[in-house]
Design a protein around this motif. Structure first.
Motif, PDB file in Angstrom:
ATOM      1  N   ALA A 274     -24.840 -40.559   7.296  1.00  0.00           N
ATOM      2  CA  ALA A 274     -26.456 -41.077   7.251  1.00  0.00           C
ATOM      3  C   ALA A 274     -26.804 -41.964   6.540  1.00  0.00           C
ATOM      4  CB  ALA A 274     -26.935 -39.547   7.159  1.00  0.00           C
ATOM      5  N   LEU A 275     -27.952 -42.682   6.770  1.00  0.00           N
ATOM      6  CA  LEU A 275     -28.690 -43.475   5.661  1.00  0.00           C
ATOM      7  C   LEU A 275     -29.963 -43.022   5.355  1.00  0.00           C
ATOM      8  CD1 LEU A 275     -27.775 -47.113   7.052  1.00  0.00           C
ATOM      9  CD2 LEU A 275     -26.940 -46.269   4.785  1.00  0.00           C
ATOM     10  N   THR A 276     -30.148 -43.060   4.158  1.00  0.00           N
ATOM     11  CA  THR A 276     -31.426 -42.783   3.701  1.00  0.00           C
ATOM     12  C   THR A 276     -32.278 -43.875   3.023  1.00  0.00           C
ATOM     13  OG1 THR A 276     -30.634 -42.387   1.145  1.00  0.00           O
ATOM     14  CG2 THR A 276     -30.834 -40.364   2.870  1.00  0.00           C
ATOM     15  N   PHE A 277     -33.310 -44.369   3.693  1.00  0.00           N
ATOM     16  CA  PHE A 277     -34.358 -45.417   3.220  1.00  0.00           C
ATOM     17  C   PHE A 277     -35.241 -44.934   2.654  1.00  0.00           C
ATOM     18  CE2 PHE A 277     -31.908 -46.883   6.870  1.00  0.00           C
ATOM     19  CZ  PHE A 277     -31.369 -47.929   6.621  1.00  0.00           C
ATOM     20  N   GLY A 278     -35.518 -44.886   1.131  1.00  0.00           N
ATOM     21  CA  GLY A 278     -36.373 -44.118   0.438  1.00  0.00           C
ATOM     22  C   GLY A 278     -36.125 -42.619   0.682  1.00  0.00           C
ATOM     23  N   THR A 279     -37.395 -42.126   1.326  1.00  0.00           N
ATOM     24  CA  THR A 279     -37.402 -40.875   1.570  1.00  0.00           C
ATOM     25  C   THR A 279     -37.243 -40.438   2.981  1.00  0.00           C
ATOM     26  OG1 THR A 279     -39.670 -40.928   2.124  1.00  0.00           O
ATOM     27  CG2 THR A 279     -39.295 -40.422  -0.314  1.00  0.00           C
ATOM     28  N   LYS A 280     -36.774 -41.532   3.738  1.00  0.00           N
ATOM     29  CA  LYS A 280     -36.441 -41.363   5.206  1.00  0.00           C
ATOM     30  C   LYS A 280     -34.853 -41.288   5.520  1.00  0.00           C
ATOM     31  CE  LYS A 280     -40.932 -41.528   6.375  1.00  0.00           C
ATOM     32  NZ  LYS A 280     -41.580 -40.452   6.852  1.00  0.00           N
ATOM     33  N   ARG A 281     -34.616 -40.440   6.284  1.00  0.00           N
ATOM     34  CA  ARG A 281     -33.199 -40.135   6.611  1.00  0.00           C
ATOM     35  C   ARG A 281     -32.804 -40.609   8.140  1.00  0.00           C
ATOM     36  NH1 ARG A 281     -28.477 -36.381   4.584  1.00  0.00           N
ATOM     37  NH2 ARG A 281     -27.308 -36.230   6.489  1.00  0.00           N
ATOM     38  N   VAL A 282     -31.766 -41.239   8.170  1.00  0.00           N
ATOM     39  CA  VAL A 282     -31.554 -41.683   9.764  1.00  0.00           C
ATOM     40  C   VAL A 282     -29.736 -41.217   9.744  1.00  0.00           C
ATOM     41  CG1 VAL A 282     -30.913 -43.562  11.192  1.00  0.00           C
ATOM     42  CG2 VAL A 282     -32.716 -43.739   9.651  1.00  0.00           C
ATOM     43  N   ASN A 283     -29.625 -40.172  10.465  1.00  0.00           N
ATOM     44  CA  ASN A 283     -28.406 -39.687  10.952  1.00  0.00           C
ATOM     45  C   ASN A 283     -27.665 -40.165  11.851  1.00  0.00           C
ATOM     46  OD1 ASN A 283     -29.079 -37.542   9.223  1.00  0.00           O
ATOM     47  ND2 ASN A 283     -29.911 -36.249  10.688  1.00  0.00           N
ATOM     48  N   LYS A 297     -18.537 -27.524   3.047  1.00  0.00           N
ATOM     49  CA  LYS A 297     -19.319 -28.852   2.920  1.00  0.00           C
ATOM     50  C   LYS A 297     -19.417 -29.601   1.736  1.00  0.00           C
ATOM     51  CE  LYS A 297     -23.934 -30.147   4.608  1.00  0.00           C
ATOM     52  NZ  LYS A 297     -25.109 -29.712   5.171  1.00  0.00           N
ATOM     53  N   ILE A 298     -19.023 -30.779   1.831  1.00  0.00           N
ATOM     54  CA  ILE A 298     -19.068 -31.399   0.608  1.00  0.00           C
ATOM     55  C   ILE A 298     -19.966 -32.930   0.848  1.00  0.00           C
ATOM     56  CG2 ILE A 298     -17.533 -32.917  -0.798  1.00  0.00           C
ATOM     57  CD1 ILE A 298     -15.069 -31.192  -0.130  1.00  0.00           C
ATOM     58  N   ILE A 299     -20.809 -33.006   0.095  1.00  0.00           N
ATOM     59  CA  ILE A 299     -21.939 -34.219   0.194  1.00  0.00           C
ATOM     60  C   ILE A 299     -21.599 -35.201  -0.773  1.00  0.00           C
ATOM     61  CG2 ILE A 299     -24.281 -34.684   0.400  1.00  0.00           C
ATOM     62  CD1 ILE A 299     -25.170 -32.042   1.393  1.00  0.00           C
ATOM     63  N   GLU A 300     -21.390 -36.478  -0.532  1.00  0.00           N
ATOM     64  CA  GLU A 300     -21.311 -37.642  -1.283  1.00  0.00           C
ATOM     65  C   GLU A 300     -22.273 -38.735  -0.987  1.00  0.00           C
ATOM     66  OE1 GLU A 300     -16.783 -38.457  -2.047  1.00  0.00           O
ATOM     67  OE2 GLU A 300     -16.927 -37.880  -0.019  1.00  0.00           O
ATOM     68  N   GLU A 301     -22.858 -39.262  -1.984  1.00  0.00           N
ATOM     69  CA  GLU A 301     -24.007 -40.393  -1.908  1.00  0.00           C
ATOM     70  C   GLU A 301     -23.488 -41.603  -2.385  1.00  0.00           C
ATOM     71  OE1 GLU A 301     -27.711 -38.751  -3.409  1.00  0.00           O
ATOM     72  OE2 GLU A 301     -27.947 -37.331  -1.606  1.00  0.00           O
ATOM     73  N   VAL A 317     -25.075 -41.646   2.846  1.00  0.00           N
ATOM     74  CA  VAL A 317     -24.500 -40.034   2.648  1.00  0.00           C
ATOM     75  C   VAL A 317     -23.519 -39.869   3.534  1.00  0.00           C
ATOM     76  CG1 VAL A 317     -25.388 -37.824   2.872  1.00  0.00           C
ATOM     77  CG2 VAL A 317     -27.024 -39.590   2.323  1.00  0.00           C
ATOM     78  N   ARG A 318     -22.345 -39.224   3.018  1.00  0.00           N
ATOM     79  CA  ARG A 318     -21.194 -38.802   3.783  1.00  0.00           C
ATOM     80  C   ARG A 318     -20.917 -37.449   3.718  1.00  0.00           C
ATOM     81  NH1 ARG A 318     -15.243 -41.254   2.439  1.00  0.00           N
ATOM     82  NH2 ARG A 318     -15.519 -40.168   0.737  1.00  0.00           N
ATOM     83  N   GLU A 319     -20.959 -36.763   4.797  1.00  0.00           N
ATOM     84  CA  GLU A 319     -20.851 -35.297   4.574  1.00  0.00           C
ATOM     85  C   GLU A 319     -19.534 -35.056   5.287  1.00  0.00           C
ATOM     86  OE1 GLU A 319     -23.796 -33.531   7.005  1.00  0.00           O
ATOM     87  OE2 GLU A 319     -25.353 -34.057   5.721  1.00  0.00           O
ATOM     88  N   THR A 320     -18.463 -34.190   4.442  1.00  0.00           N
ATOM     89  CA  THR A 320     -17.154 -33.967   4.849  1.00  0.00           C
ATOM     90  C   THR A 320     -17.073 -32.266   5.027  1.00  0.00           C
ATOM     91  OG1 THR A 320     -16.518 -35.686   3.683  1.00  0.00           O
ATOM     92  CG2 THR A 320     -14.875 -34.072   4.268  1.00  0.00           C
ATOM     93  N   TYR A 321     -16.766 -31.894   6.098  1.00  0.00           N
ATOM     94  CA  TYR A 321     -16.591 -30.453   6.554  1.00  0.00           C
ATOM     95  C   TYR A 321     -15.003 -29.941   6.638  1.00  0.00           C
ATOM     96  CZ  TYR A 321     -21.426 -30.660   7.628  1.00  0.00           C
ATOM     97  OH  TYR A 321     -22.791 -30.879   7.710  1.00  0.00           O
TER      98      TYR A 321
END
Length: 414
Positions: A274-283, A297-301, A317-321
């Motif tokens: 996903a990408l976050t632009f400021g406070t907006k998130r695009v999955n 669940k591992i979240i890396e930014e 944002v990368r989410e690893t399951y």
């Protein structure tokens, strides 16, 4: 080669002749700087000179009976010359530079340092209420004004500093320490037993002791009274103050199963981005189901920034399951006993903060795969607890004092 040489540019010459060292001597005599001399064979030498001396070096080579086999221009001027016709690339570089320059005037990241009880979210929300949220225009406010607003809106803070660097606000705070509870010495009070025990020592600084050493007391019994009678006068009403050291006993139990569970990873992994632009998130994924069962669940930014140079409001944002299966395992009784004993002793120390543990022992029993630990301890601690007198008790003492004074006046009249 240094950065200055790269910016000015240079030429790399390859000279061939019977005695190419004559050329090098001639360059040195005429104060023409050269470097990077590399002898390819007995008759061939490669070296570098500044671009403006390339033609002079080639002329000297001919006078020294050497041939110039190759002359290659290198450095920043050559690179820039090659890019002159690529207008789109130059325009893109200018646009990126302008975007970075404008972006540096806005806040894209907020960091909080030094908070303990207050959460980062509370401080960031308060900062946003002051006008310094994500995307705000930094020149519109100052660090001093934000600091003053934070201190006014958050009474938990005793000191704050707000620094700005490369689109990042760093808030450094120091929180207030809780004031100790003040004792109103003018408020009548008793000291009663908080726990049952055997009294070892009574130290009454104010009030009348109701117990003595080696006496057994139960929880709730009075230890030091705030009503101090007098043989020749009224009963004094005071705030009882003192300590009563007593031997106390604790018995604490804990249960733990000998069968535990460990994670066994199946090797299946899934990534979502996903990408976050400021406070907006695009999955970049739908609502597809993740693996059935249990998974980590591992979240890396990965923010788009260069620390200390620039920060942009874009974060990958990368989410690893990682799927796993819980596998039951039998735990060693000795290992579990050691762990449970340490936990029980630590819990006992938290209960006896104002005292000391005189002796403690732990016994274990096992039944149906469950290990039971029982901690028995003898401690020495202050068991006194301050209890304020109620209005009825105070009024009763005052009435008794008045009655005693009246009786004394009658006797003196007789």
């Amino acid at each position: 080669m240094g950065l200055f040489d790269y910016l000015r540019g240079w030429s790399e010459l390859e000279i061939q002749g019977a005695k190419p060292e004559r050329l090098l001597n001639a360059l040195a005599v005429r104060n023409i700087p050269f470097w990077g001399v590399h002898k390819l064979d007995g008759c061939t030498v490669r070296f570098k000179v500044r671009k403006k001396y390339a033609e002079a070096a080639a002329g000297l080579a001919l006078s020294c009976q050497c041939d110039v086999r190759s002359a290659v221009a290198c450095g920043a001027p050559v690179r820039l010359k090659a890019l002159r016709a690529r207008y789109a690339l130059l325009a893109g570089a200018l646009v990126c530079t302008a975007v970075l320059a404008v972006s540096s005037c806005f806040v894209w990241d907020i960091r909080v340092v030094g908070n303990e009880t207050l959460s980062k979210g509370e401080i960031v929300r308060t900062l946003s209420d002051c006008g310094a949220g994500i995307g705000s225009f930094w020149p519109a406010f100052t660090g001093d004004s934000l600091r003053n607003e934070l201190l006014l809106r958050l009474p938990e803070l005793r000191w704050a500093a707000v620094n700005y660097d490369s689109s990042t606000i760093t808030v450094i705070v120091r929180e207030r320490r809780e004031k100790p509870e003040m004792v109103d010495e003018h408020q009548p009070a008793h000291i009663v037993a908080e726990r049952s025990g055997i009294v070892e020592q009574v130290s009454a600084l104010m009030g009348k002791p109701q117990v003595q050493a080696h006496q057994t007391v139960l929880a709730g019994e009075p230890l030091i009274s705030g009503a101090v009678p007098s043989t020749f006068g009224d009963t004094q009403i005071v705030h009882a103050y003192g300590t009563v050291q007593a031997r106390t006993w604790y018995e604490i139990r804990a249960n733990r199963s000998l069968t535990g569970a460990e994670k066994s990873y199946t090797g299946r992994e899934k990534h979502r981005f996903a990408l976050t632009f400021g406070t907006k998130r695009v999955n970049f994924y739908g609502n597809s189901r993740i693996y059935g069962g249990d998974c980590d669940k591992i979240i890396e930014e990965f923010p788009l920034s260069v620390p200390g140079v620039f920060t942009l409001p874009v974060t990958l944002v990368r989410e690893t399951y990682r799927q796993y299966e819980p596998i039951p395992v039998e735990r060693s009784a000795e290992e579990l006993q050691s762990e449970m004993e340490a936990e029980l002793r630590g819990y006992l120390d938290s209960l006896v903060e104002d005292g000391s543990v005189m002796s403690a022992s732990v016994r274990f029993s096992e039944k149906n795969g469950v290990l039971t630990a029982t901690l028995s301890a003898e401690c020495l601690e202050d068991i006194g607890r301050t209890v304020l007198m109620d209005a009825g008790e105070i009024e009763q003492i005052r009435m008794e004092n008045a009655a005693r004074r009246a009786a004394g006046e009658d006797q003196s009249n007789d």
